[in-house]
Structures are given as C-alpha cells and as structure tokens.
Design a protein around this motif. Structure first.
Motif, short mmCIF file in Angstrom:
data_model
loop_
_atom_site.label_atom_id
_atom_site.label_comp_id
_atom_site.label_asym_id
_atom_site.label_seq_id
_atom_site.Cartn_x
_atom_site.Cartn_y
_atom_site.Cartn_z
N VAL A 250 16.63 49.43 -49.71
CA VAL A 250 16.02 50.05 -48.44
C VAL A 250 15.24 51.32 -48.43
O VAL A 250 15.46 51.92 -49.84
CB VAL A 250 17.18 50.20 -47.46
CG1 VAL A 250 17.94 48.91 -47.04
CG2 VAL A 250 18.18 51.31 -47.98
N HIS A 251 14.65 51.71 -47.67
CA HIS A 251 14.17 53.17 -47.61
C HIS A 251 14.78 53.90 -46.42
O HIS A 251 14.13 53.73 -45.24
CB HIS A 251 12.63 52.97 -47.61
CG HIS A 251 12.20 54.50 -47.82
ND1 HIS A 251 12.00 55.02 -49.09
CD2 HIS A 251 11.89 55.30 -46.85
CE1 HIS A 251 11.70 56.42 -48.98
NE2 HIS A 251 11.43 56.58 -47.62
N ASP A 252 15.90 54.66 -46.77
CA ASP A 252 16.55 55.32 -45.51
C ASP A 252 16.03 56.96 -46.01
O ASP A 252 16.66 57.56 -46.91
CB ASP A 252 17.93 55.07 -45.80
CG ASP A 252 18.65 55.57 -44.93
OD1 ASP A 252 18.43 56.76 -44.15
OD2 ASP A 252 19.80 54.98 -44.38
N ALA A 328 10.99 48.30 -50.85
CA ALA A 328 12.27 47.68 -49.99
C ALA A 328 12.40 46.25 -49.77
O ALA A 328 11.43 45.88 -49.82
CB ALA A 328 12.09 48.27 -48.81
N PHE B 34 12.31 42.08 -41.25
CA PHE B 34 12.77 42.76 -42.17
C PHE B 34 12.93 44.35 -41.90
O PHE B 34 11.70 44.80 -41.64
CB PHE B 34 12.57 42.72 -43.91
CG PHE B 34 13.01 43.64 -44.88
CD1 PHE B 34 14.49 43.52 -44.85
CD2 PHE B 34 12.40 44.65 -45.45
CE1 PHE B 34 15.06 44.58 -45.78
CE2 PHE B 34 12.80 45.44 -46.18
CZ PHE B 34 14.38 45.16 -46.63
N ASP B 35 13.91 44.77 -41.91
CA ASP B 35 13.86 46.33 -41.67
C ASP B 35 14.04 47.09 -42.85
O ASP B 35 15.29 47.15 -43.45
CB ASP B 35 14.90 46.79 -40.41
CG ASP B 35 14.84 48.13 -40.21
OD1 ASP B 35 14.45 49.12 -40.83
OD2 ASP B 35 15.58 48.51 -39.21
N PRO B 36 13.02 47.83 -43.32
CA PRO B 36 13.21 48.45 -44.57
C PRO B 36 14.36 49.86 -44.68
O PRO B 36 14.55 50.00 -45.72
CB PRO B 36 11.77 48.72 -44.99
CG PRO B 36 11.02 48.70 -43.68
CD PRO B 36 11.76 47.94 -42.84
N MET B 37 14.40 50.11 -43.50
CA MET B 37 15.57 51.38 -43.52
C MET B 37 16.91 50.81 -43.58
O MET B 37 17.87 51.16 -44.39
CB MET B 37 15.19 52.19 -42.45
CG MET B 37 16.12 53.27 -42.19
SD MET B 37 16.20 54.37 -40.74
CE MET B 37 17.63 55.09 -40.78
N SER B 38 17.10 49.79 -42.70
CA SER B 38 18.56 49.52 -42.51
C SER B 38 19.01 48.34 -43.66
O SER B 38 20.00 48.08 -43.87
CB SER B 38 19.10 49.05 -41.31
OG SER B 38 18.27 47.73 -40.91
N GLY B 39 17.76 47.41 -44.21
CA GLY B 39 18.33 46.39 -44.90
C GLY B 39 18.59 45.10 -44.10
O GLY B 39 18.72 44.03 -44.79
#
Lengths: 359, 95
Positions: A250-252, A328, B34-39
C-alpha cells in the motif's frame, strides 16, 4: 575500500533465521530468496539456524550450505567461537541477522566479527534499546508519535480490579521481549500473564487495544537519519499467531511519515520493520519496531525494492541500484511446501550441526 | 455570470468528506476497484463504476445524477435511492 557491483554479486552472504514454520516463519528464507534472484548473482548464501528442522538450512535452491548456531542463552563466547569455525570453512563476507534475539549479541561482538572479515549493518546498542517494548512508549512520545497506553505489571491480580484504574477489556498482554495476546476477560488475561511470564520473564506489559487496521513498513536506516527503500504492507489474512499469510503493498502517507520520524529520531542503522495501527479516526499508533527485515521481505523485492541487496550495496559503498518507488497493490499469499532432505544431510545436521557445500 | 443554485443534496456532504479518498482509487474497466492507501479492493457494476468515475471528476451531485440519467435506463427516484445506498457501502471501504 569500495567493492564494485560485480564483486558484490560474488560475495558469500550468511543469513540467519532459517526457521520457516508456516504459521510464524523467520525472515531468513525470504532474505536468501531476495539475494538468490538478483540477476548475475554467483556468490554463496550460507543459511544459519538454531534447529535441525529449520528448512532453510537444507533448501539447496536458496542456500549453498547450512549451519546451526548456539542459542543466545549459551552466551556470546559460544556464538563467536561457532562463527569463527564457520568462517574458516565458508569465508563469509557479510552476515545478515534476521532474528530479534540475536541482534544484541552481534552488536557486542561486532568488532571481533569484523576482525574475522565479516561485515554487518547493525543499529547501535542505544538505538536497539530505545525500541525495546518497555522504552518505546517514552521514545515515540518524545518525537510526537502516539503509542497505545501501556503499563508494566508483576502480579496477575491487576486484571481483577483494573477497571477501577481505567483499564477495560479487551486488553493486550505482552511479554517484554516477545509474544502477545488479546484478553477479553480477567481469566484470559491471567492465563496469558502466566504463559508469557514463564517464557519471557517479568515484567509483563499490559496495553490498551487499538482497534483498526494494522499497517507495516520495512526499509533501511542509513545511520544518518534517512529511511531508504520504504515498502508498506497491509495484512489481508493472518495465521492463528497474527502473522501475515496474505498481504498487499500500500502507499500510506501517515505510516511513511511516522517511520521517517522514527528513523530520523533514532538515526537508525540497518534493516527495520515498523508496525502501526491506524484507528477509525485515522490516527496512527506505534506498536513495535523490529530491528531486522520482516518475514514478508520478498514482497518488497517483488514490488521493486530489493532491500537485502540494498543492504549489501550500503555496506560496500555502492549506489543503490535495486530501489524504485514500490507499486501499491502487489499481493503475496504465503504457502507451505515440503523440503526434501536426504538422510545424509539430516544426519550431518544432527551430528555436526552443518550441511557443508557439496564439492 | 450564470451561477446555478441547488438546494443541498444529502450526498453533498459525502462527496465533501470523501473527495480525496475517491480521487486516489484505481478504477479498472472490469469494475475492480483498489485503494492504494488501505489496500482494500472491491468490485462494482457498470453503473457503480460510472458513478465512481464521475465522483472522481466533480463534486456536484446534481450534475453526476444528470449524467447517469442520460447514460443508463433508470428513473431519478431509483437512481437517488441507489446512489445513497452506494455511498453508504463506500463509507465502509474509504478512510
């Protein structure tokens, strides 16, 4: 003295943590895989483990030889003596330790190990101690990172009247070095208290449970406060021990920001894994900093950042060639596979603690 | 200057709160999101996909609804109800 990339690809690299039980694998096998898959790598990988059933000691596709090490409880002299023995046979250039419990001994022995001709990229003892479970809270708060409220206890009676002090269930019960569990009532808490204390000693740490998503980050500290090659992962499925068996990059930005602060605050040197919880309000809480690569390190390589290789490049003052912004959405799913061991190799490991390079 | 004034729509606040989260979503024409922050990942039907694409581009609910009404054979009442339900489902995935 500088070593060029071609020479790095010919090095002999020893990697510890060759244990790989499916529910809680060590990182060593994954680190070896990251190195083995570097294009043009012709060096040797030496697997080091603590149990004759550590599969990485026997996986010829990943390790050229395998050796048993004495348990940390045997003392640092025993460890040095064993490394000296292995060094005479294998001519190791770099050692990558992958288990928490061995890092402190290796820091203490760093000079003697360097004198054997073996390089390591380790944190200092002060850096290591700052991230100990009993001190992490204080350090994190100093640099503006939240941690779950925590208190050390030495008696299980705490769990029967803790509500009066503001500690409501569920609670996290942790050992000072390792192991943790979630207790939903006093009976479960007392059970965890005794089980963990019997293995890891006192005090036991009690922590408020943060509900939300666990997010993890791995990278390398350059020793000057910079975080290199960060890769972030969110667990998609866990084993009974809470270890990831599926996870996705992911990118957080919040996690990355916190990890950069931690590495800068510690001037961390070497590999690390940062474990945090993100609650429903979007606040981040630091759970743990592990002083090594995680077992999911192959995901970092697969998403563009071969961190074990970057470690070798840092040690040999080479430009970092295998680091790119990670993609990601790259998923890993862990699976179990049988490693077949000949009776001769098993006997050699049982009797002599080694599977030497075949000639 | 011609300025349109709409009475506040129940979905206006949803778009205001989740604007950034919606914009970062990776949308595939197959309906995989797809949400790249939350996965987090989930799937949507063609209408849901179109709604997400429109929500990424603009925050005016009335204009989004007008576009959907032009493209899909759906009444305004049904769209309104489904849009609200869709936004409630999205809240579970978006942070």
């Amino acid at each position: 003295m500088k070593t060029n990339t071609k020479k790095i690809k010919q090095l002999t690299i020893a990697v510890t943590g060759m244990n790989a039980r499916a529910d809680n694998p060590g990182p060593g096998v994954a680190v070896a895989r990251c190195l083995r898959e570097v294009i043009g790598f012709t060096g040797k990988i030496i697997g080091l483990g603590y149990d004759v059933l550590d599969p990485g000691l026997f996986q010829t596709e990943l390790t050229d030889a395998g050796y048993l090490l004495p348990y940390p409880s045997a003392g640092e002299d025993e460890l040095l003596s064993r490394l000296d023995y292995i060094q005479q046979r294998e001519k190791i250039d770099v050692l990558i330790p992958c288990l928490d419990a061995e890092i402190l001994s290796l820091i203490h022995l760093q000079e003697q190990i360097a004198a054997l001709g073996i390089k390591m990229l380790l944190p200092t003892e002060t850096q290591l101690q700052c991230r100990n479970k009993d001190r992490l809270h204080q350090f994190a708060n100093q640099i503006g990172i939240k941690t779950p409220e925590q208190t050390p206890i030495t008696s299980s009676s705490f769990f029967y009247d803790c509500a009066k002090k503001g500690w409501t269930y569920p609670l996290v019960v942790k050992g000072q070095f390792y192991d943790a569990g979630i207790a939903h009532n006093p009976e479960q808490a007392v059970g965890l208290f005794h089980r963990i204390a019997a293995v890891w000693g006192m005090p036991i740490l009690v922590q408020k449970l943060i509900e939300g998503d666990e997010v993890n980050l791995t990278g390398l500290g350059d020793g000057n406060g910079k975080l290199l090659g960060a890769v972030m992962m969110r667990k998609r499925a866990v084993t009974d021990k809470g270890k990831a068996w599926a996870g996705m990059t992911v990118h957080d930005a919040g996690l990355l920001n916190a990890a950069e602060k931690l590495v800068a605050g510690l001037t961390w040197s070497g590999p690390l894994e940062v474990e945090m919880m993100r609650d429903k309000h979007g606040d981040y809480y630091l759970i743990e900093i592990n002083p090594r690569f995680p077992a999911w390190i192959y995901l970092a390589k697969a998403s563009g950042n071969n961190l074990p290789w970057a470690l070798l490049e840092i040690l040999h003052q080479q430009p970092l060639s295998e680091l790119t912004p990670p993609i990601a959405g790259t998923l890993f799913i862990r699976y179990a596979q049988e490693t077949i061991v000949s009776l001769a190799d098993f006997e050699a490991m049982m009797m002599n603690g080694e599977r030497a390079v075949a000639v | 200057m011609n300025t349109q004034h709409h009475p506040e729509h129940p979905l206006d606040s949803f778009l205001a709160v989740y604007s950034d989260s919606l914009k970062r979503l990776a949308l595939n024409d197959s309906g995989f999101v797809f949400d790249p922050m939350s996965g987090q990942s989930f799937t949507v039907n063609p209408c849901g996909l179109e709604l997400l694409k429109l929500m990424q581009k603009q925050a005016d609910v009335t204009l989004i609804e007008q576009q959907i009404l032009q493209e899909f054979a759906v009444s305004a009442d049904v769209l309104e109800r489904n849009f609200l339900e869709f936004s409630e489902q999205l809240r579970r995935y978006l942070k």
